[in-house]
Motif scaffolding. Structure first.
Motif, short mmCIF file in Angstrom:
data_model
loop_
_atom_site.label_atom_id
_atom_site.label_comp_id
_atom_site.label_asym_id
_atom_site.label_seq_id
_atom_site.Cartn_x
_atom_site.Cartn_y
_atom_site.Cartn_z
N HIS A 96 -8.53 -12.22 9.65
CA HIS A 96 -7.51 -13.07 10.26
C HIS A 96 -6.54 -12.19 11.07
N ARG A 97 -6.10 -11.07 10.49
CA ARG A 97 -5.19 -10.16 11.18
C ARG A 97 -5.84 -9.63 12.46
N GLY A 98 -7.16 -9.39 12.38
CA GLY A 98 -7.89 -8.85 13.53
C GLY A 98 -7.87 -9.73 14.75
N SER A 154 -16.35 -1.15 4.64
CA SER A 154 -16.35 0.31 4.46
C SER A 154 -14.99 0.80 4.00
N ARG A 155 -13.92 0.23 4.58
CA ARG A 155 -12.57 0.65 4.19
C ARG A 155 -12.33 0.30 2.72
N ILE A 156 -12.85 -0.85 2.30
CA ILE A 156 -12.66 -1.24 0.89
C ILE A 156 -13.47 -0.31 -0.03
N GLY A 185 -14.12 3.27 9.61
CA GLY A 185 -13.62 2.80 8.32
C GLY A 185 -13.54 3.87 7.25
N GLN A 186 -13.50 5.14 7.69
CA GLN A 186 -13.38 6.23 6.71
C GLN A 186 -11.97 6.80 6.68
N LEU A 187 -11.67 7.52 5.60
CA LEU A 187 -10.37 8.18 5.52
C LEU A 187 -10.34 9.37 6.47
N VAL A 188 -9.17 9.60 7.03
CA VAL A 188 -8.92 10.78 7.87
C VAL A 188 -8.79 11.97 6.89
N PRO A 189 -9.24 13.19 7.29
CA PRO A 189 -9.18 14.32 6.37
C PRO A 189 -7.77 14.58 5.80
N ALA A 216 -5.73 14.68 -3.87
CA ALA A 216 -5.23 15.88 -3.19
C ALA A 216 -3.95 15.55 -2.41
N GLN A 217 -3.92 14.37 -1.81
CA GLN A 217 -2.70 13.96 -1.08
C GLN A 217 -1.55 13.75 -2.06
N ALA A 218 -1.86 13.19 -3.24
CA ALA A 218 -0.81 12.94 -4.24
C ALA A 218 -0.21 14.27 -4.72
N SER A 275 4.51 5.21 7.09
CA SER A 275 3.18 4.63 7.01
C SER A 275 2.21 5.55 7.74
N THR A 276 1.26 6.12 7.02
CA THR A 276 0.32 7.03 7.69
C THR A 276 -0.53 6.26 8.70
N GLY A 277 -0.84 4.99 8.43
CA GLY A 277 -1.60 4.18 9.39
C GLY A 277 -0.83 4.06 10.71
N ASP A 313 3.75 4.28 2.54
CA ASP A 313 2.86 3.12 2.70
C ASP A 313 1.53 3.65 3.25
N GLY A 314 0.46 3.50 2.45
CA GLY A 314 -0.84 4.02 2.90
C GLY A 314 -1.00 5.50 2.63
N PHE A 315 -0.10 6.07 1.88
CA PHE A 315 -0.12 7.48 1.49
C PHE A 315 0.55 7.61 0.14
N PRO A 316 0.06 8.40 -0.81
CA PRO A 316 -1.19 9.14 -0.77
C PRO A 316 -2.42 8.27 -1.02
N ARG A 317 -3.53 8.63 -0.39
CA ARG A 317 -4.78 7.88 -0.52
C ARG A 317 -5.87 8.68 -1.24
N THR A 318 -5.58 9.91 -1.62
CA THR A 318 -6.51 10.71 -2.44
C THR A 318 -5.65 11.49 -3.43
N LEU A 375 -0.66 7.45 12.47
CA LEU A 375 -1.95 7.78 13.10
C LEU A 375 -2.17 6.97 14.36
N ARG A 376 -1.85 5.66 14.29
CA ARG A 376 -2.04 4.81 15.50
C ARG A 376 -1.13 5.28 16.64
N ASN A 377 0.06 5.79 16.27
CA ASN A 377 0.95 6.32 17.30
C ASN A 377 0.35 7.57 17.96
P1 ADP Z 1 -4.98 -0.54 5.95
O1 ADP Z 1 -4.24 -0.18 4.70
O2 ADP Z 1 -4.72 -1.92 6.39
O3 ADP Z 1 -6.43 -0.16 5.91
P2 ADP Z 1 -3.62 1.56 7.46
O4 ADP Z 1 -2.88 1.16 8.67
O5 ADP Z 1 -2.83 2.03 6.28
O6 ADP Z 1 -4.49 0.29 7.15
O7 ADP Z 1 -4.70 2.70 7.80
C1 ADP Z 1 -5.66 2.53 8.82
C2 ADP Z 1 -6.68 3.67 8.76
O8 ADP Z 1 -6.02 4.94 8.95
C3 ADP Z 1 -7.42 3.83 7.43
O9 ADP Z 1 -8.55 3.00 7.35
C4 ADP Z 1 -7.77 5.32 7.44
O10 ADP Z 1 -8.90 5.57 8.25
C5 ADP Z 1 -6.58 5.95 8.13
N1 ADP Z 1 -5.55 6.41 7.15
C6 ADP Z 1 -4.32 5.88 6.97
N2 ADP Z 1 -3.65 6.53 6.00
C7 ADP Z 1 -4.48 7.50 5.55
C8 ADP Z 1 -4.40 8.51 4.54
N3 ADP Z 1 -3.29 8.66 3.79
N4 ADP Z 1 -5.45 9.33 4.35
C9 ADP Z 1 -6.56 9.22 5.10
N5 ADP Z 1 -6.72 8.29 6.05
C10 ADP Z 1 -5.70 7.44 6.29
#
Ligand code: ADP
Length: 192
Positions: free
Chosen positions: A127-129, A145-147, A57-61, A92-94, A31-33, A85-90, A36-38
């Motif tokens: 609710h999760r928040g 913004s994330r949506i 609420g933006q994507l990480v590069p 380019a990532q795919a 899970s990239t999320g 999980d949460g990857f690929p999100r663009t 990243l949090r780690n």
């Molecule tokens: P959720 O799917 O609930 O938004 P995630 O835990 O997957 O949460 O991701 C949290 C945040 O981490 C995203 O809003 C984004 O900023 C960043 N992120 C996670 N995965 C990616 C990714 N593959 N590419 C770019 N940014 C990412």
């Protein structure tokens, strides 16, 4: 190797279903999320860079997350499959993921896409928040913004995999068990 992408907007239930799927199928959860949090909690340079984007609420590069996934693949040579999980999100990532998997002589078997309405997503994330401690889940503007990021940059990743006939859409509303059953059914159809 059997590799799955669990796809869907923020709050669609990817994290919850991932936990069930990895224990049933013995897959390594990437899970990239979570990764990243780690990095953020360890205050690494990568974490410090990522934090700025996540907080608004933006994507990480792409290069940051692609590098992170590349090293996660390297450090798990024994895995008999990955659940992304949460990857690929663009796109380019795919493309990068396809190349990384090709080097390992493997590929994505299926993308399971969870469909959930926007109002339900916002409700679930708020609710999760209340309990997750995730700052990006407590503010409705950040959630919206994330949506929007999902709609603009991520949704089309499903079209990328659809070109290879690898996408299955699944209704992500209903009970956790019902959705899990549908996911398993789709996996079992493809797993040899
Ligand atoms: P959720 O799917 O609930 O938004 P995630 O835990 O997957 O949460 O991701 C949290 C945040 O981490 C995203 O809003 C984004 O900023 C960043 N992120 C996670 N995965 C990616 C990714 N593959 N590419 C770019 N940014 C990412």
């Amino acid at each position: 190797m059997f590799n799955i992408i669990l796809f869907g907007p923020p709050g669609s239930g990817k994290g919850t279903q991932s936990q069930n799927l990895i224990s049933k199928y013995g897959l390594k959860h990437l899970s990239t999320g979570d990764l990243l949090r780690n990095e953020i909690s360890r205050q690494t340079p990568l974490g410090l860079e990522a934090r700025h984007f996540i907080d608004i609420g933006q994507l990480v590069p792409d290069e940051v997350v692609i590098g992170m996934i590349s090293s996660a693949l390297e450090t798990n040579p024994e895995a008999n499959g990955f659940l992304f999980d949460g990857f690929p999100r663009t796109e380019a990532q795919a493309e990068a993921l396809d190349k990384l998997l090709e080097l390992k002589k493997t590929s994505i078997a299926v993308m399971l896409a969870l469909d959930v309405s926007e109002e339900e997503l916002v409700k679930r994330l708020l609710h999760r928040g209340q309990s997750s401690g995730r700052s990006d889940d407590t503010n409705e503007n950040i959630i919206r913004s994330r949506i929007v990021e999902y709609e603009n940059k991520t949704k089309s990743v499903a079209d990328y995999y659809a070109r290879f006939n690898k996408v299955v859409h699944i209704k992500g509303e209903g009970s956790v068990d019902e959705i899990f059953e549908t996911l398993c059914h789709e996996i079992d159809k493809r797993k040899v």
